[in-house]
Design an enzyme around this catalytic site. Structure first.
Site, mmCIF file in Angstrom:
data_model
loop_
_atom_site.group_PDB
_atom_site.id
_atom_site.type_symbol
_atom_site.label_atom_id
_atom_site.label_comp_id
_atom_site.label_asym_id
_atom_site.label_seq_id
_atom_site.Cartn_x
_atom_site.Cartn_y
_atom_site.Cartn_z
ATOM 1 N N ASP A 26 -2.967 26.223 8.484
ATOM 2 C CA ASP A 26 -2.710 27.077 9.630
ATOM 3 C C ASP A 26 -1.670 26.441 10.562
ATOM 4 O O ASP A 26 -1.734 25.243 10.851
ATOM 5 C CB ASP A 26 -4.030 27.288 10.387
ATOM 6 C CG ASP A 26 -3.910 28.268 11.527
ATOM 7 O OD1 ASP A 26 -3.606 29.440 11.268
ATOM 8 O OD2 ASP A 26 -4.120 27.851 12.684
ATOM 9 N N ASP A 28 -3.976 38.408 10.248
ATOM 10 C CA ASP A 28 -3.256 38.411 11.526
ATOM 11 C C ASP A 28 -2.223 39.528 11.627
ATOM 12 O O ASP A 28 -1.495 39.596 12.616
ATOM 13 C CB ASP A 28 -2.522 37.073 11.721
ATOM 14 C CG ASP A 28 -3.430 35.982 12.264
ATOM 15 O OD1 ASP A 28 -4.464 36.327 12.868
ATOM 16 O OD2 ASP A 28 -3.105 34.802 12.087
ATOM 17 N N ASP A 46 -8.872 27.424 3.994
ATOM 18 C CA ASP A 46 -8.014 27.422 5.172
ATOM 19 C C ASP A 46 -8.326 26.165 5.990
ATOM 20 O O ASP A 46 -9.488 25.806 6.151
ATOM 21 C CB ASP A 46 -8.297 28.668 6.015
ATOM 22 C CG ASP A 46 -7.054 29.229 6.675
ATOM 23 O OD1 ASP A 46 -6.230 28.422 7.133
ATOM 24 O OD2 ASP A 46 -6.914 30.464 6.730
#
Length: 548
Positions: A197, A327, A96
Site C-alpha cells: 500500500d 478505492d 496487502d
C-alpha cells in the site's frame, strides 16, 4: 517470461465478499467457501486487502497489530486453512501490507506517545511547532492538515492519511529491521507475495519544506512521493524477503511518472514485480480535482494507457492492469453504460484490459458486471474520505444534491458493496445485517449471471484462458491505431508470429472502421461480427479481438 506474467489476479475485499457467521461482515471462512467458484473462473492469484487487527478507521489499512488476524475476519488457524485450501487449487495468496503508516492504536505508537526519549518515538515522524503552528503546509489525503499536535510532547506527528494513521520513519534502521522481521513472519506462513500500500510514500524529504499550491497536486506530495531513499528501501526488502521467498509483489504507486515506475519494476533492479498506477482512472478528474462531476474524452484515456504500454515495455517495466479496486468507483458506471448495455460494457472493459501488456486484475464483482451504489444520502456512507469530501463540498458552497451526485460518481464506497451471490436476502452475502447496505434495485447476482447465455463470467474465463495460451498477449509489442478517435479504442499486439487487434466501441452508436485484410475473430462481446471487405461495423459498446 515469469510465471505470474500470464496469470490473472482476483482482488478480494474480505469485508464485502462472503460472511459465514451472520455478523454482517465478510470473513476468511466465507472466502474459503468460494474458492471453488474462483477456481472455476480460472484465476491464479488472490489479493486480499488487509485482515490484520485494526480499529477499522480506514477499513483495515490502519494496522494495530501486524502479527494478528482481526477477530472480525476469523483466527490465524482460519487463515492458515485458507492458504492450504487455496494452494490445493493452485491459487496463490498475496497479502496487502501497509508500511507507510500504522494505526495510532499500534503498540509502537502508544510507546512513542510516552516521551521523546522512548525508543519507539523515532519510529514515527515528529516535528516541533514552527511559530506556534504546523511544521509545514502539507495536506492530508483525507483533507485538512497532515499534522496532529500532541500537547504532552509539544510536537506534531505526520499523518499523510487519516489523523489516526501516523506515518512511519523509514530513516530509522531499527524500524526497518522490525518491518523486515514482520514480513519474514508472513513469508514463513507460506503466503506468496505482497501488495504494498502507498509504498512510494515511505521516503520523505528530510527538510520537509512547504509546498507551493500552484496546482491541485501541490499539497506536499512533491516532497514525499518517490522520495530520496524509496528505491533503496524497497531493494532492501527484496534482498531480505521478496527475493529469497520468490514473492510476487505489486506496489501501489500513486502520482508516479513512467520513468519511476520502470525503476520499481525492471527485474534487473530487484525491487517489485509490477506497479499499480492511477493516471488512467484520474482521466475524469476536472483540472486534477477528484471531487467534481467529471467527464472524460476517450482519446485522453487511450493516450494515457498507450504511454504506459509503450514506455514500460521498452524499458523492462511491468504493469498491473486494472479498471476497478476497493478505492475506485466501478468503471462500468464511470466509463461505459451500466443499464441498457450492461453486459456488453462489462465485457468491453474486460477485453480492453486483458489485451494489454501486464498482469490483469479482476476486482470482486467485475465478473458479474456489478455497478456503482448510487447512494442517495450521506448517511449511507461509512467511508471517511467520502464523508470528509462531502462536508468539504458543502462548506465550499456546493448544493447537497450535487455533492451526492459527485459521490455517486467518485466515491470508493461504490466498490465496497457486498458481493451479489444470489437472489436471497442481501444477495446471499450474509444472514445478518450487512456492514454496508447492499443495493435493492439490482437483479444481477452470480446465480443469475451463470444461468445467462454468453454471460460475463464465461467471457472472463475465455480471456483468462487466452492470456495463459497466447504468448503474443504477454510479449507482443503494443501499437495504438488512432490516437484521435473519441469513439473507438483500437490497438494491436504484434510479435514475429502475428498480430492481435482489439477494437472497442465506447459509445451507444454504431461505428464503422477500416481494418486490414486477413483478420479472423478470436473473441467478441456480441454474437457474430460484421466484417465486410476491410471494414468492421461495431454495435453499441461492442468489442472484438481479432487475430491474424
Amino acid at each position: 517470461m515469469r510465471e505470474w506474467q500470464k496469470e490473472t489476479v482476483y482482488q478480494i475485499y474480505p469485508r464485502s465478499f462472503q460472511d459465514s457467521n451472520g455478523d454482517g461482515i465478510g470473513d476468511i471462512n466465507g472466502i474459503i467457501s468460494r474458492l471453488d467458484y474462483l477456481q472455476k473462473l480460472g484465476i491464479g492469484l488472490i489479493w486480499l486487502t488487509p485482515m490484520y487487527r485494526s480499529p477499522g478507521n480506514d477499513n483495515g489499512y490502519d494496522i494495530a497489530d501486524y502479527y494478528q488476524i482481526d477477530p472480525v475476519f476469523g483466527t490465524m488457524e482460519d487463515f492458515e486453512n485458507l492458504l492450504n485450501e487455496a494452494h490445493k487449487r493452485n491459487i496463490k495468496i498475496i497479502m496487502d501490507m501497509v508500511l507507510n503508516h500504522t494505526s495510532n492504536e499500534n503498540h509502537w505508537f502508544q510507546e512513542a506517545l510516552k516521551s521523546k526519549d522512548n525508543p519507539y518515538h523515532d519510529f514515527y515522524i515528529w516535528k516541533d511547532p514552527v511559530g506556534g503552528h504546523e511544521p509545514n503546509n502539507w495536506v492530508s489525503k483525507f483533507s485538512g492538515s497532515a499534522w496532529k499536535y500532541v500537547p504532552k510532547l509539544d510536537q506534531y506527528y505526520l499523518h499523510l492519511y487519516d489523523v489516526t494513521m501516523p506515518d512511519l520513519n523509514w530513516r530509522n534502521e531499527k524500524l526497518r529491521n522490525k518491518i523486515f522481521k514482520m514480513l519474514k513472519y508472513w513469508a514463513a506462513k507460506g503466503i506468496d507475495g505482497f501488495r504494498l500500500d502507498v509504498i512510494n510514500n515511505i521516503s520523505k524529504d528530510k527538510e520537509m519544506p512547504n509546498d507551493t499550491f500552484a496546482t491541485p497536486l501541490d499539497d506536499g506530495r512533491n516532497f514525499y512521493t518517490n522520495g530520496p531513499h524509496v528505491h533503496e528501501y524497497i531493494h532492501e526488502m527484496y534482498e531480505k524477503v521478496f527475493g529469497p521467498n520468490n514473492f510476487v509483489t505489486v506496489g501501489e504507486l500513486s502520482s508516479t511518472p513512467i520513468s519511476e515506475a520502470i525503476k520499481y519494476t525492471n527485474p534487473n533492479r530487484q525491487e517489485l514485480s509490477m506497479a499499480f498506477t492511477f493516471h488512467h482512472v484520474k482521466v475524469d478528474y476536472t483540472n486534477g480535482n477528484k471531487w467534481t462531476l467529471g467527464q472524460y474524452k476517450l482519446s485522453d484515456l487511450t493516450r494515457i494507457l498507450s504511454d504506459w504500454q509503450v514506455k514500460m515495455n521498452a524499458h523492462g517495466g511491468w504493469n498491473a492492469l486494472f479498471w476497478n479496486n476497493h478505492d475506485q468507483p466501478r468503471a462500468i458506471s464511470r466509463f461505459t453504460n451500466d443499464t441498457k448495455y450492461r453486459d456488453q460494457s462489462a465485457k468491453l472493459l474486460a477485453m480492453v484490459e486483458f489485451g494489454l501488456q501486464g498482469t490483469p486484475y479482476i476486482y470482486q464483482g467485475d465478473e458479474i458486471a456489478m455497478k456503482n451504489a448510487y447512494f442517495t444520502d450521506i448517511k449511507q456512507y461509512n467511508d471517511h474520505e467520502s464523508i470528509n469530501a462531502y462536508n468539504e463540498l458543502l462548506k465550499n458552497g456546493v448544493a447537497k444534491e450535487k455533492a451526492i451526485k459527485i459521490l455517486q460518481q467518485k466515491s470508493r464506497e461504490n466498490a465496497r458493496l457486498p458481493m451479489q451471490w444470489n437472489s436471497q436476502k442481501n444477495y446471499g452475502f450474509t444472514t445478518g445485517q450487512p456492514w454496508l447496505k447492499p443495493l435493492h434495485h439490482d437483479d444481477y447476482s452470480v446465480e443469475k449471471v451463470l444461468k445467462m447465455k454468453n454471460n460475463v463470467f464465461d467471457f472472463y474465463r475465455a480471456l483468462i484462458f487466452l492470456r495463459k495460451h497466447k504468448q503474443i498477449l504477454i510479449n507482443g509489442q503494443y501499437k495504438l491505431l488512432n490516437s484521435q478517435d473519441n469513439s473507438v479504442y483500437s490497438y494491436e499486439r504484434i510479435n514475429n508470429k502475428g498480430k492481435i487487434l482489439v477494437m472497442a466501441n465506447f459509445t451507444d452508436q454504431m461505428q464503422e472502421r477500416k481494418i486490414a485484410n486477413g483478420f479472423d475473430l478470436l473473441l467478441g462481446n456480441y454474437e457474430g461480427i460484421k466484417l465486410n471487405k476491410g471494414t468492421v461495423t461495431l454495435r453499441p459498446y461492442e468489442s472484438v479481438m481479432l487475430e491474424k
